[in-house]
Design a protein around this motif. Structure first.
Motif, mmCIF file in Angstrom:
data_model
loop_
_atom_site.group_PDB
_atom_site.id
_atom_site.type_symbol
_atom_site.label_atom_id
_atom_site.label_comp_id
_atom_site.label_asym_id
_atom_site.label_seq_id
_atom_site.Cartn_x
_atom_site.Cartn_y
_atom_site.Cartn_z
ATOM 1 N N UNK A 157 -5.340 3.918 -7.886
ATOM 2 C CA UNK A 157 -6.326 3.504 -8.882
ATOM 3 C C UNK A 157 -7.687 3.165 -8.305
ATOM 4 N N UNK A 158 -8.491 2.461 -9.123
ATOM 5 C CA UNK A 158 -9.857 2.086 -8.768
ATOM 6 C C UNK A 158 -9.817 0.738 -8.059
ATOM 7 N N UNK A 159 -9.670 0.768 -6.754
ATOM 8 C CA UNK A 159 -9.478 -0.438 -5.962
ATOM 9 C C UNK A 159 -10.817 -1.120 -5.701
ATOM 10 N N UNK A 160 -10.929 -2.379 -6.143
ATOM 11 C CA UNK A 160 -12.131 -3.185 -5.878
ATOM 12 C C UNK A 160 -11.870 -4.260 -4.831
ATOM 13 N N UNK A 161 -10.702 -4.904 -4.960
ATOM 14 C CA UNK A 161 -10.338 -6.011 -4.079
ATOM 15 C C UNK A 161 -8.929 -5.762 -3.561
ATOM 16 N N UNK A 162 -8.771 -5.805 -2.245
ATOM 17 C CA UNK A 162 -7.457 -5.672 -1.627
ATOM 18 C C UNK A 162 -7.137 -6.971 -0.899
ATOM 19 N N UNK A 163 -5.999 -7.575 -1.244
ATOM 20 C CA UNK A 163 -5.555 -8.808 -0.607
ATOM 21 C C UNK A 163 -4.377 -8.468 0.295
ATOM 22 N N UNK A 164 -4.519 -8.750 1.574
ATOM 23 C CA UNK A 164 -3.492 -8.437 2.563
ATOM 24 C C UNK A 164 -2.948 -9.741 3.146
ATOM 25 N N UNK A 165 -1.667 -10.000 2.909
ATOM 26 C CA UNK A 165 -1.022 -11.229 3.367
ATOM 27 C C UNK A 165 -0.134 -10.903 4.561
ATOM 28 N N UNK A 166 -0.576 -11.270 5.760
ATOM 29 C CA UNK A 166 0.150 -10.997 7.007
ATOM 30 C C UNK A 166 0.537 -9.520 7.117
ATOM 31 N N UNK A 167 -0.423 -8.595 6.995
ATOM 32 C CA UNK A 167 -0.056 -7.172 6.950
ATOM 33 C C UNK A 167 0.385 -6.602 8.283
ATOM 34 N N UNK A 168 0.022 -7.247 9.402
ATOM 35 C CA UNK A 168 0.313 -6.664 10.713
ATOM 36 C C UNK A 168 1.479 -7.340 11.411
ATOM 37 N N UNK A 169 2.191 -8.219 10.719
ATOM 38 C CA UNK A 169 3.235 -9.019 11.368
ATOM 39 C C UNK A 169 4.319 -8.156 12.005
#
Length: 500
Positions: A157-169
């Motif tokens: 979709x039309x991504x405006x805000x991406x929230x990444x919670x501990x994405x590299x763990x």
């Protein structure tokens, strides 16, 4: 510059608890804004409201200058806000492609177009740099691969805000590089990214600003270019960076564990020793074999050849139960799948090991519950597990408190060698400092400690010696002044078997 997101006075109250206290936060287009804080600081509460998974008690959220309120995650996604939560939302029995397109299914007439979804999933995964088969069943993927699929789901979709919670763990360094390259592309498109991580070394690579939370309130917001790791840790914990890692000054004693010529699945010709009173660090990239090596030592995977000697006795091929009774303890890196019973309380989790320890010592076949309860309280105090959390189901505790409960289990039965596999994964600096102090106390009490860690500063700063693994082999054994980051990184990709 106009703000993508602004919160003003955002507050979340539960009975007797203020989880978020009048938080002002903003996110600009094309920036990475880090939320940094200890477990329980309010980070997850804040992003849950931005993501539509929670509603504020008071305060406001503005998106593109317009006041918004979300009753569901779907409503937030419809406005262009997508969140990759730390807890996976994958359905293990479905394929990668089916998970990526869950809720976004492509159709050909009245039927689902599985071929198109597989093809588009392959394109999305390749664009992110993730080498995963879209037809693979999610349950058969490693945790790192599942994390990649979870991240890939966000790019619809039309991504405006991406929230990444501990994405590299759970990602390797190479996979992290691919993710950060893609984050850079998103920034260039004007996407704003809210980023949560305990890996402070990542911030300088991708972040424009960092907001530090403590006890539900904002301590401050700083430009990443104007700060450093030491200052951020001090803002978060109220103590300096050099107070995080304790000095372990005792001299190692007799050899407790000796491994010679060990071959096991993913491991070739491993040779090393562990001495009483020492901390042996074990480092390497994800997939290097550092966990597989010690799972073979513990009898969790088969030994193909070689010998494992513990306290002078050959335990090669012994059962895990026999090895534990002999005085070796293993703390799993996956506290939810292998370490804790999430449905029961912290007290119940601790009681299991205490009762087992009492039975190992012999004596009465009856459980002495007064002694058990006394030991539970003593251990909980020792690992700083607050009394208010002890009777709660483990599933309701923060990651840091779950890890304290997991650590507490190792005190429930007598062990001479303790193997801590990724002991601080997903926990904050304050909890880390408490756990490092426990490791120091154990070592100085004469226990042998192994710390397996993907966090190189952790492995280097608390260890007497360091084993480095690459491609299933021990590529170096380092100590003293040779334990520098540059030296260790060189052996991450080498198989020379150097001993310095």
């Amino acid at each position: 510059m106009s703000k993508l997101i602004e919160t003003r006075g955002l507050t979340k109250q539960y009975p007797g608890v203020v989880a978020l206290d009048h938080v002002d936060f903003d996110l600009e287009p094309g920036e990475v804004h880090v939320l940094f804080g200890e477990n329980g600081a309010g980070k997850s509460t804040l992003i849950s409201m931005l993501a539509g998974a929670n509603t504020p008690t008071k305060g406001s959220i503005r998106l593109d200058g317009e006041t918004v309120s979300f009753d569901s995650v779907a409503q937030a996604q419809a406005k262009g806000i997508y969140t990759v939560f730390q807890e996976f939302s994958l359905i293990p029995t479905l394929t990668v492609a089916q998970n990526i397109f869950l809720g976004w299914e492509l159709r050909r007439g009245p039927f689902l177009d599985h071929r198109a979804m597989r093809a588009r999933s392959r394109e999305m995964l390749e664009e992110l740099g993730f080498d995963i088969d879209p037809s693979a069943i999610v349950a058969r993927l490693s945790r790192a691969q599942q994390q990649m699929v979870e991240i890939t789901k966000a790019f619809h979709g039309d991504l405006k805000v991406l929230i990444l919670d501990e994405p590299t763990a759970s990602l390797t360094d190479r996979e992290v590089d691919h993710l950060f390259d893609f984050v850079t592309k998103l920034k260039a498109r004007g996407v704003g990214i809210v980023y949560i991580s305990h890996r402070i070394q990542e911030f300088a690579r991708i972040a424009e600003r960092v907001t530090v939370l403590r006890d539900g309130a904002v301590i401050g917001t700083v430009a990443m270019a104007d700060t450093n790791d030491d200052a951020l840790v001090e803002m978060m914990t109220g103590r300096s960076f050099d107070q995080i890692y304790p000095s372990i000054t005792n001299d190692p004693g007799e050899i407790l564990l000796e491994v010679a010529g060990l071959h096991a699945p993913g491991i070739s010709n491993a040779r090393f020793q562990v001495r009483r009173g020492e901390v042996l660090g074990v480092a390497g990239l994800v997939g290097s074999g550092k966990s597989r090596l010690f799972r073979a030592v513990m009898g969790l995977t088969p030994v193909q050849s070689g010998t494992v000697t513990f306290k002078g006795r050959d335990i090669t091929g012994a059962t895990t139960r026999h090895i534990i009774k002999g005085g070796m303890y293993y703390l799993s890196p996956d506290r939810k799948a292998e370490g804790l019973d999430l449905a029961t309380t912290a007290r119940d989790n601790l009681a299991v090991n205490i009762v087992s320890g009492m039975r190992n010592e012999g004596g009465s076949p009856f459980v002495r519950w007064r002694a058990v309860n006394g030991s539970i309280d003593q251990i909980s105090d020792h690992v700083e597990l607050h009394a208010g959390y002890r009777n709660k189901p483990v599933s309701q505790l923060s990651g840091g408190n779950q890890q304290k409960a997991l650590f507490g289990k190792c005190f429930g039965q007598e062990a001479d060698l303790l193997i801590f596999d990724e002991p601080t994964v997903g926990v904050d600096m304050g909890t880390r400092a408490a756990l490092y102090l426990l490791i120091k106390q154990l070592a100085e009490a004469g226990k042998a400690i192994v710390v397996i860690s993907s966090d190189l500063p952790e492995a280097m700063n608390i260890a007497h010696r360091l084993l480095v693994l690459a491609h299933g082999r021990i590529s170096a054994e380092l100590s003293g002044q040779d334990m520098t980051e540059d030296t260790v990184l060189k052996y991450f990709f080498d198989e020379t078997g150097a001993t310095l």
